[in-house]
Design an enzyme around this catalytic site. Sequence first.
Site, PDB file in Angstrom:
ATOM      1  N   GLY A 184      38.179  12.251 -42.881  1.00 56.02           N
ATOM      2  CA  GLY A 184      37.847  11.978 -44.273  1.00 56.02           C
ATOM      3  C   GLY A 184      38.993  11.432 -45.107  1.00 56.02           C
ATOM      4  O   GLY A 184      39.107  11.765 -46.288  1.00 56.02           O
ATOM      5  N   ARG A 235      15.023  15.464 -32.533  1.00 56.99           N
ATOM      6  CA  ARG A 235      16.248  16.103 -33.019  1.00 56.99           C
ATOM      7  C   ARG A 235      16.885  15.265 -34.134  1.00 56.99           C
ATOM      8  O   ARG A 235      17.296  15.782 -35.173  1.00 56.99           O
ATOM      9  CB  ARG A 235      17.220  16.265 -31.844  1.00 56.99           C
ATOM     10  N   ARG A 289      27.013   8.456 -37.289  1.00 52.61           N
ATOM     11  CA  ARG A 289      25.638   8.489 -36.768  1.00 52.61           C
ATOM     12  C   ARG A 289      24.889   7.257 -37.268  1.00 52.61           C
ATOM     13  O   ARG A 289      25.062   6.851 -38.414  1.00 52.61           O
ATOM     14  CB  ARG A 289      24.904   9.736 -37.256  1.00 52.61           C
ATOM     15  N   ASN A 341      27.792   1.575 -46.885  1.00 56.87           N
ATOM     16  CA  ASN A 341      28.647   1.915 -45.746  1.00 56.87           C
ATOM     17  C   ASN A 341      29.919   1.082 -45.804  1.00 56.87           C
ATOM     18  O   ASN A 341      29.932  -0.020 -46.364  1.00 56.87           O
ATOM     19  CB  ASN A 341      27.902   1.597 -44.437  1.00 56.87           C
ATOM     20  N   HIS A 399      32.666  -0.566 -43.098  1.00 62.17           N
ATOM     21  CA  HIS A 399      32.859  -0.835 -41.672  1.00 62.17           C
ATOM     22  C   HIS A 399      34.218  -1.510 -41.488  1.00 62.17           C
ATOM     23  O   HIS A 399      34.562  -2.428 -42.246  1.00 62.17           O
ATOM     24  CB  HIS A 399      31.729  -1.746 -41.157  1.00 62.17           C
ATOM     25  N   ASP A 458      25.123  -2.073 -38.945  1.00 63.61           N
ATOM     26  CA  ASP A 458      26.163  -2.819 -39.669  1.00 63.61           C
ATOM     27  C   ASP A 458      25.672  -4.212 -40.089  1.00 63.61           C
ATOM     28  O   ASP A 458      26.423  -5.191 -40.038  1.00 63.61           O
ATOM     29  CB  ASP A 458      27.438  -2.938 -38.811  1.00 63.61           C
ATOM     30  N   LYS A 488      44.216   1.556 -45.146  1.00 62.84           N
ATOM     31  CA  LYS A 488      44.923   1.444 -46.445  1.00 62.84           C
ATOM     32  C   LYS A 488      44.141   0.539 -47.400  1.00 62.84           C
ATOM     33  O   LYS A 488      44.020   0.832 -48.592  1.00 62.84           O
ATOM     34  CB  LYS A 488      46.320   0.864 -46.236  1.00 62.84           C
TER      35      LYS A 488
HETATM   36  C1  GRF Z   1      37.085   4.117 -41.518  1.00 69.17           C
HETATM   37  O1  GRF Z   1      37.947   3.184 -40.929  1.00 69.17           O
HETATM   38  C2  GRF Z   1      35.714   3.520 -41.725  1.00 69.17           C
HETATM   39  O2  GRF Z   1      35.723   2.145 -41.928  1.00 69.17           O
HETATM   40  C3  GRF Z   1      35.048   3.816 -40.410  1.00 69.17           C
HETATM   41  O3  GRF Z   1      35.504   5.098 -40.063  1.00 69.17           O
HETATM   42  C4  GRF Z   1      36.815   5.302 -40.598  1.00 69.17           C
HETATM   43  C5  GRF Z   1      36.783   6.620 -41.318  1.00 69.17           C
HETATM   44  O4  GRF Z   1      38.038   7.200 -41.408  1.00 69.17           O
HETATM   45  N1  GRF Z   1      33.614   3.700 -40.547  1.00 69.17           N
HETATM   46  P1  GRF Z   1      38.281   8.543 -42.241  1.00 69.17           P
HETATM   47  O5  GRF Z   1      37.434   9.645 -41.614  1.00 69.17           O
HETATM   48  O6  GRF Z   1      37.869   8.264 -43.666  1.00 69.17           O
HETATM   49  O7  GRF Z   1      39.746   8.806 -42.109  1.00 69.17           O
END
Ligand code: GRF
Length: 206
Positions: A22, A78, A105, A121, A123, A159, A186
């Site tokens: 996170g 599930r 997921r 989302n 990505h 995606d 970053k």
């Molecule tokens: C991020 O790079 C996001 O783009 C990808 O998963 C990573 C999550 O990292 N879907 P974190 O758990 O927020 O450190």
Amino acid sequence: MLPRVASSDEPLRLAVLISGGGSGLTALLRYQEAEPRAHQTVLVLADSTDAGGLDHGLERGIQSAGIPLPDIADRVERRLAHEELVHGALLAAEVELVVLSGYMRILTPNFVRRWKGRLVNIHPSLLPKYPGAHAHRDALADGATVSGCTIHLVDEGVDSGLILAQSEVEVKPNDSVSDLQERIKKVEHVLYPEVLDRLAVGGFSV
Ligand code: GRF
């Protein structure tokens, strides 16, 4: 349907869904703490009870919970039952926008339809390049010299939803997967809060 147009007086109620550490969640929570924003995180959900990122919510007094997959033998049932639990938690917390931040997921069309336009989302690639769970590995294997991140609305594909914003990041010659991942994170940590600002105040028309 996009979320309602919010303001810092009546911020949009966000749920952030995570699976791991996170770091993106933490960046967003810090951003929201720094000054009044048009969005606030009211719920953090993970797909397991031991996702490290849950602590970032808990330590700020935000309702945060792991919802593991229920013990049902049939895979399809599930998944659907798990999503019912997630959906119920989102409704109970009166969530207005669902923010996927490292949620590993793939959501079923059933869930996506219920939250369409209110489900975003991030990505870690410049979509449509390198969708799926191994974006960095795929970018390096492809010899890419530029990668980055994409924030998009979620549709029924993987995606594949409408792109809201992208940021480019250089791929350096001897990058490992983790070098590239950290450099892209970053940039993600800056871009996601900014896009949420814009989405919350009605800055996108789709
Ligand atoms: C991020 O790079 C996001 O783009 C990808 O998963 C990573 C999550 O990292 N879907 P974190 O758990 O927020 O450190």
